[in-house]
Design an enzyme around this catalytic site. Structure first.
Site, PDB file in Angstrom:
ATOM      1  N   LYS A   1       9.885  13.135 -47.479  1.00 30.90           N
ATOM      2  CA  LYS A   1      10.855  13.241 -48.588  1.00 30.90           C
ATOM      3  C   LYS A   1      11.136  11.864 -49.171  1.00 30.90           C
ATOM      4  O   LYS A   1      11.167  11.693 -50.381  1.00 30.90           O
ATOM      5  CB  LYS A   1      12.189  13.859 -48.125  1.00 30.90           C
ATOM      6  CG  LYS A   1      12.189  15.309 -47.770  1.00 30.90           C
ATOM      7  CD  LYS A   1      12.013  16.255 -48.924  1.00 30.90           C
ATOM      8  CE  LYS A   1      10.556  16.550 -49.176  1.00 30.90           C
ATOM      9  NZ  LYS A   1       9.972  17.714 -48.659  1.00 30.90           N
TER      10      LYS A   1
ATOM     11  N   ARG B   1       4.908  21.318 -62.622  1.00 35.71           N
ATOM     12  CA  ARG B   1       3.478  21.412 -62.309  1.00 35.71           C
ATOM     13  C   ARG B   1       2.694  20.188 -62.765  1.00 35.71           C
ATOM     14  O   ARG B   1       1.506  20.060 -62.465  1.00 35.71           O
ATOM     15  CB  ARG B   1       2.883  22.660 -62.957  1.00 35.71           C
ATOM     16  CG  ARG B   1       3.548  23.942 -62.521  1.00 35.71           C
ATOM     17  CD  ARG B   1       2.980  25.120 -63.268  1.00 35.71           C
ATOM     18  NE  ARG B   1       1.629  25.387 -62.846  1.00 35.71           N
ATOM     19  CZ  ARG B   1       1.283  26.165 -61.839  1.00 35.71           C
ATOM     20  NH1 ARG B   1       2.224  26.772 -61.142  1.00 35.71           N
ATOM     21  NH2 ARG B   1       0.036  26.353 -61.520  1.00 35.71           N
TER      22      ARG B   1
ATOM     23  N   HIS C   1       3.441   2.825 -28.616  1.00 42.84           N
ATOM     24  CA  HIS C   1       1.973   2.703 -28.628  1.00 42.84           C
ATOM     25  C   HIS C   1       1.474   2.149 -29.958  1.00 42.84           C
ATOM     26  O   HIS C   1       0.359   2.425 -30.360  1.00 42.84           O
ATOM     27  CB  HIS C   1       1.340   4.061 -28.329  1.00 42.84           C
ATOM     28  CG  HIS C   1       1.752   4.601 -26.996  1.00 42.84           C
ATOM     29  ND1 HIS C   1       1.269   4.096 -25.810  1.00 42.84           N
ATOM     30  CD2 HIS C   1       2.660   5.555 -26.663  1.00 42.84           C
ATOM     31  CE1 HIS C   1       1.831   4.739 -24.796  1.00 42.84           C
ATOM     32  NE2 HIS C   1       2.685   5.624 -25.292  1.00 42.84           N
TER      33      HIS C   1
ATOM     34  N   TRP D   1      -1.218  17.686 -65.477  1.00 44.89           N
ATOM     35  CA  TRP D   1      -1.314  16.799 -64.324  1.00 44.89           C
ATOM     36  C   TRP D   1      -2.772  16.360 -64.304  1.00 44.89           C
ATOM     37  O   TRP D   1      -3.670  17.161 -64.048  1.00 44.89           O
ATOM     38  CB  TRP D   1      -0.960  17.549 -63.044  1.00 44.89           C
ATOM     39  CG  TRP D   1      -0.883  16.679 -61.839  1.00 44.89           C
ATOM     40  CD1 TRP D   1       0.176  15.932 -61.430  1.00 44.89           C
ATOM     41  CD2 TRP D   1      -1.911  16.480 -60.852  1.00 44.89           C
ATOM     42  NE1 TRP D   1      -0.130  15.260 -60.275  1.00 44.89           N
ATOM     43  CE2 TRP D   1      -1.396  15.580 -59.895  1.00 44.89           C
ATOM     44  CE3 TRP D   1      -3.206  16.957 -60.697  1.00 44.89           C
ATOM     45  CZ2 TRP D   1      -2.147  15.163 -58.805  1.00 44.89           C
ATOM     46  CZ3 TRP D   1      -3.957  16.536 -59.607  1.00 44.89           C
ATOM     47  CH2 TRP D   1      -3.411  15.651 -58.670  1.00 44.89           C
TER      48      TRP D   1
ATOM     49  N   ASN E   1      -5.845  25.182 -66.997  1.00 47.14           N
ATOM     50  CA  ASN E   1      -5.335  24.680 -65.718  1.00 47.14           C
ATOM     51  C   ASN E   1      -6.420  24.924 -64.683  1.00 47.14           C
ATOM     52  O   ASN E   1      -6.855  26.060 -64.509  1.00 47.14           O
ATOM     53  CB  ASN E   1      -4.053  25.430 -65.349  1.00 47.14           C
ATOM     54  CG  ASN E   1      -3.625  25.170 -63.921  1.00 47.14           C
ATOM     55  OD1 ASN E   1      -3.890  24.110 -63.370  1.00 47.14           O
ATOM     56  ND2 ASN E   1      -2.968  26.139 -63.307  1.00 47.14           N
ATOM     57  N   GLY E   2      -6.876  23.864 -64.029  1.00 44.64           N
ATOM     58  CA  GLY E   2      -7.934  24.020 -63.021  1.00 44.64           C
ATOM     59  C   GLY E   2      -8.935  22.896 -63.150  1.00 44.64           C
ATOM     60  O   GLY E   2      -8.651  21.865 -63.762  1.00 44.64           O
TER      61      GLY E   2
ATOM     62  N   LYS F   1       4.135  20.132 -58.318  1.00 43.00           N
ATOM     63  CA  LYS F   1       4.651  21.033 -57.293  1.00 43.00           C
ATOM     64  C   LYS F   1       3.609  22.013 -56.800  1.00 43.00           C
ATOM     65  O   LYS F   1       3.601  22.396 -55.647  1.00 43.00           O
ATOM     66  CB  LYS F   1       5.848  21.792 -57.854  1.00 43.00           C
ATOM     67  CG  LYS F   1       6.504  22.644 -56.813  1.00 43.00           C
ATOM     68  CD  LYS F   1       7.987  22.607 -56.899  1.00 43.00           C
ATOM     69  CE  LYS F   1       8.611  23.272 -55.707  1.00 43.00           C
ATOM     70  NZ  LYS F   1       8.677  22.369 -54.566  1.00 43.00           N
TER      71      LYS F   1
ATOM     72  N   CYS G   1      -0.955  21.583 -63.593  1.00 45.08           N
ATOM     73  CA  CYS G   1      -0.822  21.831 -65.031  1.00 45.08           C
ATOM     74  C   CYS G   1      -0.084  23.160 -65.224  1.00 45.08           C
ATOM     75  O   CYS G   1      -0.234  24.095 -64.437  1.00 45.08           O
ATOM     76  CB  CYS G   1      -2.142  21.932 -65.783  1.00 45.08           C
ATOM     77  SG  CYS G   1      -3.159  20.472 -65.642  1.00 45.08           S
TER      78      CYS G   1
ATOM     79  N   GLU H   1       8.111  10.518 -51.189  1.00 44.82           N
ATOM     80  CA  GLU H   1       7.836  11.236 -52.431  1.00 44.82           C
ATOM     81  C   GLU H   1       8.733  10.815 -53.580  1.00 44.82           C
ATOM     82  O   GLU H   1       8.271  10.697 -54.707  1.00 44.82           O
ATOM     83  CB  GLU H   1       8.085  12.735 -52.225  1.00 44.82           C
ATOM     84  CG  GLU H   1       7.034  13.451 -51.461  1.00 44.82           C
ATOM     85  CD  GLU H   1       7.329  14.933 -51.448  1.00 44.82           C
ATOM     86  OE1 GLU H   1       8.317  15.340 -50.801  1.00 44.82           O
ATOM     87  OE2 GLU H   1       6.596  15.685 -52.098  1.00 44.82           O
TER      88      GLU H   1
ATOM     89  N   GLU I   1       9.009  15.232 -41.835  1.00 50.75           N
ATOM     90  CA  GLU I   1       9.485  15.773 -43.115  1.00 50.75           C
ATOM     91  C   GLU I   1      10.467  14.803 -43.785  1.00 50.75           C
ATOM     92  O   GLU I   1      10.416  14.603 -45.000  1.00 50.75           O
ATOM     93  CB  GLU I   1      10.112  17.162 -42.861  1.00 50.75           C
ATOM     94  CG  GLU I   1      10.738  17.838 -44.049  1.00 50.75           C
ATOM     95  CD  GLU I   1       9.784  18.117 -45.213  1.00 50.75           C
ATOM     96  OE1 GLU I   1       8.576  17.919 -45.080  1.00 50.75           O
ATOM     97  OE2 GLU I   1      10.295  18.493 -46.278  1.00 50.75           O
TER      98      GLU I   1
HETATM   99  C1  F6R Z   1       6.568  18.072 -50.373  1.00 50.91           C
HETATM  100  C2  F6R Z   1       5.879  19.186 -50.999  1.00 50.91           C
HETATM  101  C3  F6R Z   1       4.424  19.338 -50.755  1.00 50.91           C
HETATM  102  C4  F6R Z   1       4.096  20.814 -50.536  1.00 50.91           C
HETATM  103  C5  F6R Z   1       2.577  21.020 -50.442  1.00 50.91           C
HETATM  104  C6  F6R Z   1       2.212  22.449 -50.160  1.00 50.91           C
HETATM  105  O1  F6R Z   1       7.903  18.008 -50.732  1.00 50.91           O
HETATM  106  O2  F6R Z   1       6.453  19.944 -51.713  1.00 50.91           O
HETATM  107  O3  F6R Z   1       4.000  18.570 -49.676  1.00 50.91           O
HETATM  108  O4  F6R Z   1       4.712  21.262 -49.367  1.00 50.91           O
HETATM  109  O5  F6R Z   1       1.987  20.622 -51.654  1.00 50.91           O
HETATM  110  O6  F6R Z   1       2.664  23.303 -51.151  1.00 50.91           O
HETATM  111  P1  F6R Z   1       2.876  24.844 -50.911  1.00 50.91           P
HETATM  112  O7  F6R Z   1       3.932  25.007 -49.888  1.00 50.91           O
HETATM  113  O8  F6R Z   1       3.275  25.371 -52.257  1.00 50.91           O
HETATM  114  O9  F6R Z   1       1.567  25.381 -50.444  1.00 50.91           O
END
Ligand code: F6R
Length: 615
Positions: free
Chosen positions: A492, A27, A511, A75, A101-102, A610, A2, A495, A488
């Protein structure tokens, strides 16, 4: 998660709130809302399901006047995304409006008590309990807003950043923080800005105060900032200068922030290394290593804690620290570590990696490690965030604000920072020969130019992307340093395109996952020329033998794999340990172009936010 924004002063609040919400939309974007008090002291609240643009459309032709207001982009945690559950929440009498937020963990108990006393609720959120509780305390004890907030927060368990408007005091916002971020911006005329991070504030002022846990701030237009805690003890605001240019917060001609951030990486990594790597004098200097040399070089063990993409960077860090520094390393999901009663020694160094610096699980892991007496080191991007403030020391990755929800430049910034840290410690511990150290410094410094070359694959990848949009599942394979790159790359794709993807160590495929391979399953293999090159070729053969369709990332000039793979993407050569920096680029581009081909909103993927400030 949020995002919250607030303003009190003499300007029109609505436009400041909306542009702030747009900057914070990363957010969360399930619903959005604003509350303003107009000159007739009317409290106008508008909220709607959907994104900030939906809110703007909803507010069209409504009364959005007023020089004080608060706003929220949500969110959802408790309660489905709907206009009823959107913030701001209004108190029973209509006097107060609150954004949060929380998560309020004991909201059910508090809500039941209030319902017993006749308070009616309008939403099913945990947040509404705050505004009803505060008003109930105000009315039953004849307290002012600040006093009622102080009493209420004594009863609340959980995480919060809150801001409250009182219709009867149209010059004041009261806000408070516990475990969720909150920044106050100081305007020139004692006008105040308020936000979950500094990005909505940066265009108005460079002077900010990051609230600490337990702080309650009273932002009264024309008056000095007042800060207290729940027990009414005065807290001294620490004013910080922020340095964020507007250009960093805009798309700069790119259709999405994600693409802009992918293309920014050469420059970002230059910024990350600036002043730290000196090729002429063959040195890397990190002030944290200078200041805490003994602690760091004598580490019995390194424990890396992180989540998501940052955890993938940690897996690369493990290989760097083990091979260059000969220090044993464990890489832990922060969310598991914090609840596992792990063995932590006082001479362990715990490295917390986080882009946002606000991830709730990573913060909890830091707290646990600190309590166990370990030395806690942060690797963070967001300046002034909670993680750099709660670790003993650390390094900023300095890649600038990352706004695209899928992390790109922060990942390469983290890997670059971990590379510098590992080299720095290796030099101090004399665990690698001087010639190797020099060669590595030189190579690391040349990575930004190599990334520029890797970015030239964009056109080719854009053309390949439509081939993969049909896929339901994809497999990413890599070995050694490239195994976390496979993880990774798969993350990507998942997501932003919603295609199921798995990253696997290439040799482990036989395996289990090999059973999935058929001609419908695209397999992306990172097959750059390194120690395990021949082994990876065998793994490609295994996929081919089962009809799998292989796209291989290879070192430029490779002739062997082009005979085996359906498609090859050529990348500049580098040392094996820096290959992840280069190989990540085409995988980021691939995920991006596949998602665009599928018509997805790349910067606002569904269900994601994010900054993950809830556990
Ligand atoms: C993926 C992504 C998330 C963050 C994760 C940790 O693209 O952005 O997997 O890496 O939520 O976030 P931070 O790095 O802000 O602790």
């Amino acid at each position: 998660m949020c995002g919250i924004v607030g303003y009190v002063g003499k300007k029109n609040a609505y436009s400041i709130l909306i542009s702030g919400l747009k900057r914070l939309e990363y957010r969360g974007y399930d619903s959005a809302g604003v509350a303003m008090i107009n000159v007739q002291s009317e409290l106008n609240i508008y909220k709607t399901k959907g994104k900030v643009d939906d809110l703007v459309a909803f507010c069209d032709e409504k009364d959005t006047t007023g020089t004080i207001g608060i706003a929220h982009t949500r969110w959802a945690t408790h309660g489905e995304p709907s206009s009823k559950n959107a913030h701001p929440h209004v108190s029973a009498s209509g006097r107060l409006a609150l954004i949060h937020n929380g998560i309020i963990e004991n909201y059910i108990t508090l809500k039941e008590k209030l319902i017993d006393r006749g308070v009616q609720f309008r939403s099913v959120t945990d947040s509404e309990v705050l505004v009803q509780l505060i008003e109930y305390i105000m009315q039953s004890n004849e307290l002012d807003l600040l006093e009622a907030v102080q009493v209420a927060l004594h009863q609340v368990i959980g995480a919060y950043a809150i801001a409250i408007l009182d219709r009867e005091h149209p010059d004041t916002i009261v806000c408070a923080r516990q475990s969720s971020p909150l920044v106050v911006g100081l305007g020139k005329d004692h006008d105040y800005y308020l936000a979950s991070d500094a990005s909505p504030i940066a265009e108005y002022t460079d002077k900010v105060v990051y609230l600490n846990d337990g702080d309650i701030a009273v932002l009264q237009y024309g008056k000095t900032l007042k800060m207290v805690n729940k027990d009414n003890e005065t807290q001294q605001p620490k004013v910080k200068q922020i340095d964020v240019s507007l250009g960093q917060l805009e798309k700069g001609g790119y259709p999405y922030f994600m693409l802009k951030e992918i293309f920014e990486q050469p420059e970002c990594l230059r910024d990350c290394m600036r002043g730290r790597i000196n090729v002429e004098s063959n040195r890397i200097s990190l002030s944290a290593v200078i200041d805490y040399r003994e602690k760091l070089i004598n580490a019995r063990r390194i424990i890396i804690v992180a989540c998501g993409t940052s955890w993938h960077a940690g897996l690369i860090g493990k290989q760097l620290f083990e091979s260059l520094c000969r220090i044993p390393v464990e890489v832990e999901y922060a969310s598991e570590f914090r609840y596992r009663n792990p063995v932590i020694f006082p001479d362990d160094v715990v490295i917390a990696i986080s882009q946002s610096g606000e991830t709730a699980d990573t913060l909890a892991a830091i707290e646990l490690a600190s309590k166990s007496g370990a030395f806690v080191f942060g690797v963070c991007n967001a300046i002034g965030a909670s993680i750099p403030r709660q670790t003993q020391t650390g390094v900023y990755i300095h890649v600038g604000p990352e706004i695209g929800v899928a992390s790109t430049k922060a990942f390469t910034g983290q890997v670059t920072t971990l590379s510098m840290l590992a080299l720095c410690l290796a030099q101090e511990r004399k665990s690698i020969p001087a010639a190797m150290y020099q060669e590595m410094i030189k190579e690391l410094a040349s990575i930004p130019e190599k990334l520029e070359l890797a970015l030239r694959t964009n056109k080719q990848i854009e053309q390949l992307a439509p081939i993969f949009t049909y896929a339901k599942n994809c497999l990413y394979l890599g070995r050694g340093y490239n195994y976390p790159v496979a993880l990774e790359g798969a993350l990507k794709l998942k997501e932003i395109s919603y295609i199921h993807a798995e990253g696997y160590p290439a040799a482990e495929m036989k395996h289990g996952p090999i059973a999935l391979i058929d001609s419908e399953m695209p397999v992306f293999v990172i097959a750059t020329r390194d120690r395990l090159y021949d082994k990876v070729i065998s793994n490609i053969q295994e996929v081919r033998a089962r009809g799998g369709r292989v796209t291989a990332l290879v070192t430029e000039g490779d002739e062997q794999i082009s005979k085996l793979a359906d498609y090859v993407i050529e990348l500049p050569d580098t040392l094996e340990c820096f290959q992840p920096l280069i190989a990540s680029i085409p995988l980021q581009l691939l995920a991006y172009h596949i998602a665009v081909c599928k018509g997805k909103d790349v910067d606002r993927p569904r269900n994601l936010a994010k900054s993950v400030t809830v556990e």
